[in-house]
Design a protein around this motif. Structure first.
Motif, PDB file in Angstrom:
ATOM      1  N   MET A   1      -7.604  -8.558  50.132  1.00  0.00           N
ATOM      2  CA  MET A   1      -7.144  -7.214  49.607  1.00  0.00           C
ATOM      3  C   MET A   1      -5.855  -6.644  50.249  1.00  0.00           C
ATOM      4  O   MET A   1      -5.203  -7.274  50.742  1.00  0.00           O
ATOM      5  N   ALA A   2      -4.996  -6.444  48.914  1.00  0.00           N
ATOM      6  CA  ALA A   2      -3.454  -6.127  49.742  1.00  0.00           C
ATOM      7  C   ALA A   2      -3.369  -4.241  50.027  1.00  0.00           C
ATOM      8  O   ALA A   2      -4.412  -3.514  49.924  1.00  0.00           O
ATOM      9  N   ASN A   3      -2.215  -4.458  50.930  1.00  0.00           N
ATOM     10  CA  ASN A   3      -1.673  -3.611  51.502  1.00  0.00           C
ATOM     11  C   ASN A   3      -1.346  -2.233  51.025  1.00  0.00           C
ATOM     12  O   ASN A   3      -0.219  -2.380  50.000  1.00  0.00           O
ATOM     13  N   ILE A   4      -2.288  -1.018  50.152  1.00  0.00           N
ATOM     14  CA  ILE A   4      -1.733  -0.720  49.646  1.00  0.00           C
ATOM     15  C   ILE A   4      -0.876   0.136  50.017  1.00  0.00           C
ATOM     16  O   ILE A   4      -1.202   1.333  51.713  1.00  0.00           O
ATOM     17  N   THR A   5       0.512   0.962  49.948  1.00  0.00           N
ATOM     18  CA  THR A   5       1.112   2.013  50.940  1.00  0.00           C
ATOM     19  C   THR A   5       1.105   3.315  50.212  1.00  0.00           C
ATOM     20  O   THR A   5       1.126   3.177  49.021  1.00  0.00           O
ATOM     21  N   ALA A   6       1.454   4.323  50.718  1.00  0.00           N
ATOM     22  CA  ALA A   6       2.294   5.467  50.194  1.00  0.00           C
ATOM     23  C   ALA A   6       3.009   5.820  49.419  1.00  0.00           C
ATOM     24  O   ALA A   6       2.605   6.130  47.777  1.00  0.00           O
ATOM     25  N   GLN A   7       3.842   5.134  49.823  1.00  0.00           N
ATOM     26  CA  GLN A   7       4.786   4.544  48.576  1.00  0.00           C
ATOM     27  C   GLN A   7       4.236   3.472  46.834  1.00  0.00           C
ATOM     28  O   GLN A   7       4.944   4.570  45.943  1.00  0.00           O
ATOM     29  N   MET A   8       3.418   3.481  47.260  1.00  0.00           N
ATOM     30  CA  MET A   8       2.936   2.334  45.716  1.00  0.00           C
ATOM     31  C   MET A   8       1.963   3.678  45.590  1.00  0.00           C
ATOM     32  O   MET A   8       2.269   3.780  43.979  1.00  0.00           O
ATOM     33  N   VAL A   9       1.094   4.704  46.035  1.00  0.00           N
ATOM     34  CA  VAL A   9       0.011   5.041  45.295  1.00  0.00           C
ATOM     35  C   VAL A   9       1.284   6.813  44.320  1.00  0.00           C
ATOM     36  O   VAL A   9       0.556   6.264  43.985  1.00  0.00           O
ATOM     37  N   LYS A  10       2.743   6.787  45.552  1.00  0.00           N
ATOM     38  CA  LYS A  10       3.090   7.756  44.589  1.00  0.00           C
ATOM     39  C   LYS A  10       4.301   7.306  43.492  1.00  0.00           C
ATOM     40  O   LYS A  10       4.113   8.272  42.683  1.00  0.00           O
ATOM     41  N   GLU A  11       4.211   6.193  43.394  1.00  0.00           N
ATOM     42  CA  GLU A  11       5.162   5.485  41.986  1.00  0.00           C
ATOM     43  C   GLU A  11       3.634   5.591  41.449  1.00  0.00           C
ATOM     44  O   GLU A  11       4.321   6.343  39.620  1.00  0.00           O
ATOM     45  N   LEU A  12       2.801   5.084  41.668  1.00  0.00           N
ATOM     46  CA  LEU A  12       1.581   5.343  40.291  1.00  0.00           C
ATOM     47  C   LEU A  12       1.491   6.597  39.964  1.00  0.00           C
ATOM     48  O   LEU A  12       1.569   6.863  39.005  1.00  0.00           O
ATOM     49  N   ARG A  13       1.419   7.478  41.065  1.00  0.00           N
ATOM     50  CA  ARG A  13       0.866   8.942  40.367  1.00  0.00           C
ATOM     51  C   ARG A  13       1.937   9.229  39.852  1.00  0.00           C
ATOM     52  O   ARG A  13       2.434  10.162  38.237  1.00  0.00           O
ATOM     53  N   ASP A  14       3.432   9.218  40.243  1.00  0.00           N
ATOM     54  CA  ASP A  14       4.643   9.189  39.390  1.00  0.00           C
ATOM     55  C   ASP A  14       4.303   8.989  38.056  1.00  0.00           C
ATOM     56  O   ASP A  14       4.665   9.569  36.955  1.00  0.00           O
ATOM     57  N   GLN A  15       3.855   7.992  38.146  1.00  0.00           N
ATOM     58  CA  GLN A  15       4.307   7.123  36.315  1.00  0.00           C
ATOM     59  C   GLN A  15       3.035   7.666  35.779  1.00  0.00           C
ATOM     60  O   GLN A  15       2.959   7.455  34.283  1.00  0.00           O
ATOM     61  N   THR A  16       1.287   7.745  36.453  1.00  0.00           N
ATOM     62  CA  THR A  16       0.726   7.899  35.337  1.00  0.00           C
ATOM     63  C   THR A  16      -0.123  10.024  34.974  1.00  0.00           C
ATOM     64  O   THR A  16      -0.236   9.868  34.159  1.00  0.00           O
ATOM     65  N   GLY A  17       0.342  10.315  36.298  1.00  0.00           N
ATOM     66  CA  GLY A  17       0.061  11.692  35.789  1.00  0.00           C
ATOM     67  C   GLY A  17      -1.419  11.693  36.739  1.00  0.00           C
ATOM     68  O   GLY A  17      -2.181  12.859  37.023  1.00  0.00           O
ATOM     69  N   ALA A  18      -1.942  10.789  37.219  1.00  0.00           N
ATOM     70  CA  ALA A  18      -2.746  10.456  38.089  1.00  0.00           C
ATOM     71  C   ALA A  18      -3.321  11.033  39.307  1.00  0.00           C
ATOM     72  O   ALA A  18      -2.627  11.307  39.789  1.00  0.00           O
ATOM     73  N   GLY A  19      -4.642  11.501  39.694  1.00  0.00           N
ATOM     74  CA  GLY A  19      -4.723  12.203  41.311  1.00  0.00           C
ATOM     75  C   GLY A  19      -4.486  11.238  42.407  1.00  0.00           C
ATOM     76  O   GLY A  19      -4.825   9.903  42.141  1.00  0.00           O
ATOM     77  N   MET A  20      -4.309  11.576  43.103  1.00  0.00           N
ATOM     78  CA  MET A  20      -3.746  10.667  44.382  1.00  0.00           C
ATOM     79  C   MET A  20      -4.688   9.891  44.224  1.00  0.00           C
ATOM     80  O   MET A  20      -5.079   8.256  44.497  1.00  0.00           O
ATOM     81  N   MET A  21      -6.577  10.476  45.165  1.00  0.00           N
ATOM     82  CA  MET A  21      -7.086   9.112  45.283  1.00  0.00           C
ATOM     83  C   MET A  21      -8.010   7.679  43.864  1.00  0.00           C
ATOM     84  O   MET A  21      -8.194   6.718  44.432  1.00  0.00           O
ATOM     85  N   ASP A  22      -7.363   8.437  42.657  1.00  0.00           N
ATOM     86  CA  ASP A  22      -7.522   7.747  41.403  1.00  0.00           C
ATOM     87  C   ASP A  22      -7.073   6.894  41.525  1.00  0.00           C
ATOM     88  O   ASP A  22      -6.888   5.475  41.217  1.00  0.00           O
TER      89      ASP A  22
END
Length: 171
Positions: A1-22
């Protein structure tokens, strides 16, 4: 399993507008691959939209789009009046009104019309996933004149002023 960083979550959230947990779940499911996570979120959003489709949407907004000689009204419904105050929903209604200006007033035709690479129906489904309520394009109407101008007034408009097609010299 990959190490998911807060920066990766933020980048995906900024790109999609989806919720942080999603976003975190999507990155976990795709071993940290952003592109696959975007696709995963899109599919999940479509599933969410299908689950909400049976819920009553009786509130919402009227969108207006104008050229100098033509005006279009669209009614986009939501489950609650609170959504009408949401900037994202207001943008969706504006976009649908602008599409109806060229696509016509048949709801099925508007839903099939493309905005970039997506149809209006796909944009509505994605918006359902983001907002969390059922949204529907209920109806549309148009008025076109050979002489004179078409103008609009919406009492207690939530967004600023009528939409105008500036290429046509909208009034």
């Amino acid at each position: 399993m990959a190490n998911i960083t807060a920066q990766m979550v933020k980048e995906l959230r900024d790109q999609t507008g989806a919720g942080m947990m999603d976003c975190k779940a999507a990155l976990g499911e795709t071993s940290g691959d952003i592109e696959q996570a975007v696709d995963w979120l899109r599919k999940k959003g479509l599933a969410k939209a299908a689950n909400k489709a049976g819920r009553v949407a009786a509130d919402g907004l009227i969108g207006v789009a104008l050229t100098a000689s033509k005006g279009v009204l669209v009614e986009v419904n939501s489950e609650t009046d609170f959504v009408a105050r949401n900037d994202f929903f207001q943008g969706l209604v504006r976009m649908i009104a602008d599409v109806a200006l060229t696509a016509g007033t048949d709801v099925d035709t508007i839903l099939k019309a493309k905005i970039g690479s997506k149809t209006v129906a796909e944009s509505i489904a994605e918006s359902i996933a983001k907002i969390g309520e059922n949204l529907t394009l209920r109806r549309a109407a148009a008025l076109e004149v050979g002489q004179g101008v078409v103008a609009s007034y919406v009492h207690s408009a939530v967004f600023e002023g009528p939409r105008q097609d500036r290429r046509a010299g909208g009034a």
